[in-house]
Design a protein around this motif. Structure first.
Motif, PDB file in Angstrom:
ATOM      1  N   TRP A   1       0.818  -1.214   0.000  1.00 47.64           N
ATOM      2  CA  TRP A   1       0.000   0.000   0.000  1.00 47.64           C
ATOM      3  C   TRP A   1       0.854   1.267   0.000  1.00 47.64           C
ATOM      4  CZ3 TRP A   1      -5.117   0.095  -0.886  1.00 47.64           C
ATOM      5  CH2 TRP A   1      -5.781   1.318  -0.714  1.00 47.64           C
ATOM      6  N   CYS A   2       1.857   1.312   0.896  1.00 46.68           N
ATOM      7  CA  CYS A   2       2.639   2.548   1.027  1.00 46.68           C
ATOM      8  C   CYS A   2       4.114   2.370   0.703  1.00 46.68           C
ATOM      9  CB  CYS A   2       2.485   3.130   2.440  1.00 46.68           C
ATOM     10  SG  CYS A   2       3.374   2.206   3.734  1.00 46.68           S
ATOM     11  N   GLY A   3       4.575   1.129   0.519  1.00 49.91           N
ATOM     12  CA  GLY A   3       5.971   0.898   0.176  1.00 49.91           C
ATOM     13  C   GLY A   3       6.918   0.828   1.349  1.00 49.91           C
ATOM     14  N   SER A   4       6.430   0.963   2.552  1.00 49.63           N
ATOM     15  CA  SER A   4       7.291   0.925   3.726  1.00 49.63           C
ATOM     16  C   SER A   4       7.920  -0.454   3.895  1.00 49.63           C
ATOM     17  CB  SER A   4       6.480   1.276   4.977  1.00 49.63           C
ATOM     18  OG  SER A   4       7.239   1.043   6.158  1.00 49.63           O
TER      19      SER A   4
ATOM     20  N   CYS B   1       1.506   2.436   7.744  1.00 53.88           N
ATOM     21  CA  CYS B   1       0.163   2.806   7.278  1.00 53.88           C
ATOM     22  C   CYS B   1      -0.926   1.886   7.809  1.00 53.88           C
ATOM     23  CB  CYS B   1       0.125   2.851   5.756  1.00 53.88           C
ATOM     24  SG  CYS B   1       0.079   1.219   4.963  1.00 53.88           S
ATOM     25  N   ARG B   2      -0.545   0.783   8.491  1.00 54.67           N
ATOM     26  CA  ARG B   2      -1.473  -0.155   9.117  1.00 54.67           C
ATOM     27  C   ARG B   2      -2.179  -1.058   8.117  1.00 54.67           C
ATOM     28  NH1 ARG B   2      -0.023  -0.971  13.850  1.00 54.67           N
ATOM     29  NH2 ARG B   2      -2.110  -1.598  14.540  1.00 54.67           N
TER      30      ARG B   2
ATOM     31  N   PHE C   1      -6.409  -6.169   3.431  1.00 56.18           N
ATOM     32  CA  PHE C   1      -7.343  -5.598   4.393  1.00 56.18           C
ATOM     33  C   PHE C   1      -7.034  -4.107   4.503  1.00 56.18           C
ATOM     34  CE2 PHE C   1      -6.583 -10.009   5.354  1.00 56.18           C
ATOM     35  CZ  PHE C   1      -7.819 -10.531   5.672  1.00 56.18           C
ATOM     36  N   VAL C   2      -7.875  -3.297   3.869  1.00 53.69           N
ATOM     37  CA  VAL C   2      -7.633  -1.860   3.798  1.00 53.69           C
ATOM     38  C   VAL C   2      -8.273  -1.184   5.006  1.00 53.69           C
ATOM     39  CG1 VAL C   2      -7.824   0.194   2.364  1.00 53.69           C
ATOM     40  CG2 VAL C   2      -7.700  -2.059   1.285  1.00 53.69           C
ATOM     41  N   THR C   3      -7.509  -0.384   5.719  1.00 56.91           N
ATOM     42  CA  THR C   3      -8.073   0.337   6.856  1.00 56.91           C
ATOM     43  C   THR C   3      -9.028   1.413   6.366  1.00 56.91           C
ATOM     44  OG1 THR C   3      -6.370   2.056   6.933  1.00 56.91           O
ATOM     45  CG2 THR C   3      -5.913   0.003   8.132  1.00 56.91           C
TER      46      THR C   3
ATOM     47  N   ALA D   1      -7.584   6.950  -0.383  1.00 56.87           N
ATOM     48  CA  ALA D   1      -7.459   6.476  -1.762  1.00 56.87           C
ATOM     49  C   ALA D   1      -8.631   6.938  -2.619  1.00 56.87           C
ATOM     50  CB  ALA D   1      -7.365   4.948  -1.770  1.00 56.87           C
ATOM     51  N   LEU D   2      -9.830   6.884  -2.074  1.00 56.85           N
ATOM     52  CA  LEU D   2     -11.009   7.332  -2.825  1.00 56.85           C
ATOM     53  C   LEU D   2     -10.931   8.829  -3.124  1.00 56.85           C
ATOM     54  CD1 LEU D   2     -13.766   5.321  -0.926  1.00 56.85           C
ATOM     55  CD2 LEU D   2     -13.063   4.979  -3.297  1.00 56.85           C
TER      56      LEU D   2
END
Length: 341
Positions: free
Chosen positions: A28-31, A59-60, A238-240, A247-248
């Motif tokens: 999601w964030c590349g971390s 980003c969880r 699983f998107v928080t 994102a939307l």
């Protein structure tokens, strides 16, 4: 070739081909700050394999790691929603009418749509129920499996689209007033692509309704691998709530609101007990498992007879304690409604 022989051939090739390479970064964030959340077997079908779920500490975002390959997706989905599992899953879907009505009501407070596409429609039970609340709406369905064809045959949807959403988008572009994704996004290999595809398919001012398991659910923390929301190996991402809202917004949607499911309707307690109980029972006779002899079948039937009263009691307790669990934040899923600007 019969089912057992086909599964035997596949399993003889080993499980490694069912998985992509393990990721070192968050999708999601590349971390690079990712940590193990849980490990789980296939608690529902009992197919072989162990599945790892990681969480990004930045980003969880929660994701299966390593994720399933195309061969793995085909293997672990087979005989779940169709084939051997079609009758069972059809019965499960048919019992969720109250949740279906609630989803339809969320949209009806904002619009009276003419064209609605349900992505991940399964056997079409949601569309069948939602049409009662929105009799002027035409419902179409899209899904990977044969369930979408079954939904059309039974008249639950008008048109059936079978395949990947992004691949079908060009012929669907700008056609729909509403796109819904109910417990679909977590099955996707690329959730952001699914959201962008919904934007393409919607008309200006159209609505996107999403319902997904909440990776920050207290049920998930308390129950660990036994929480039905994790549902390994099928659930990949699983998107928080915060990440989905962001994102939307970045895509050009306006988020109109979000809410959680009713705890009594999420059946989290019952789901935990069912999965735990079935894990203890003698294994059923399934083509991906060693053949079940007469003794094993008798023992399983006897154990099931003893377990049913316990599960029924758990369902009653879950229903009675619903208001209390809502107060304590014990929900399983959240819904989000957004408008294409």
């Amino acid at each position: 070739m019969d089912r057992r022989a086909a599964y035997t051939v596949e399993l003889a090739q080993g499980l490694a081909r069912f998985f992509e390479p393990r990721r070192a970064t968050c999708p999601w964030c590349g971390s690079t700050r990712i940590a193990l959340l849980l490990r789980s077997p296939d608690l529902i079908q009992g197919k072989p394999g162990e599945f790892t779920v990681d969480r990004c500490t930045d980003c969880r975002h929660v994701f299966q790691n390593p994720g399933l390959s195309p061969a793995g997706l085909a293997f672990y989905y087979r005989d779940f929603y169709d084939g051997l599992g079609e009758k069972t899953m059809g019965a499960v879907f048919a019992k969720q009418t109250r949740a279906y009505r609630e989803r339809a009501e969320i949209v009806r407070t904002h619009a009276d749509p003419a064209e609605w596409l349900d992505v991940g429609c399964g056997h079409g039970h949601f569309c069948h129920t939602a049409r009662q609340a929105l009799p002027g709406t035409h419902f179409d369905g899209l899904d990977f499996g044969a369930g979408v064809d079954l939904a059309r045959r039974h008249g639950r949807i008008r048109r059936a689209y079978r395949g990947e959403f992004a691949a079908l988008a060009p012929e669907l572009a700008g056609r729909y007033d509403v796109v819904s994704m109910h417990h679909y996004l977590e099955h996707s290999t690329d959730p952001r692509l699914e959201l962008a595809t919904a934007l393409e398919v919607l008309r200006p001012g159209g609505l996107l309704l999403i319902e997904v398991p909440d990776p920050e659910s207290r049920y998930g923390r308390l129950a660990g691998q036994w929480w039905v929301g994790w549902m390994q190996p099928q659930h990949l991402h699983f998107v928080t709530r915060e990440n989905l809202r962001t994102a939307l917004t970045e895509l050009g949607f306006t988020v109109l609101g979000d809410t959680t499911d009713r705890p009594a309707a999420s059946h989290a307690l019952v789901g935990v007990l069912i999965q735990f109980t079935f894990r203890l029972l003698p294994r059923p006779d399934r083509p991906w498992l060693p053949p079940a002899g007469r003794l094993r079948r008798v023992l399983r039937a006897a154990a099931l007879a003893l377990a049913i009263p316990v599960l029924a009691t758990a369902a009653l307790v879950s229903w009675v304690l619903g208001p209390l669990t809502r107060f304590r934040g014990l929900h399983s899923a959240y819904r989000m409604l957004a408008r294409k600007d």
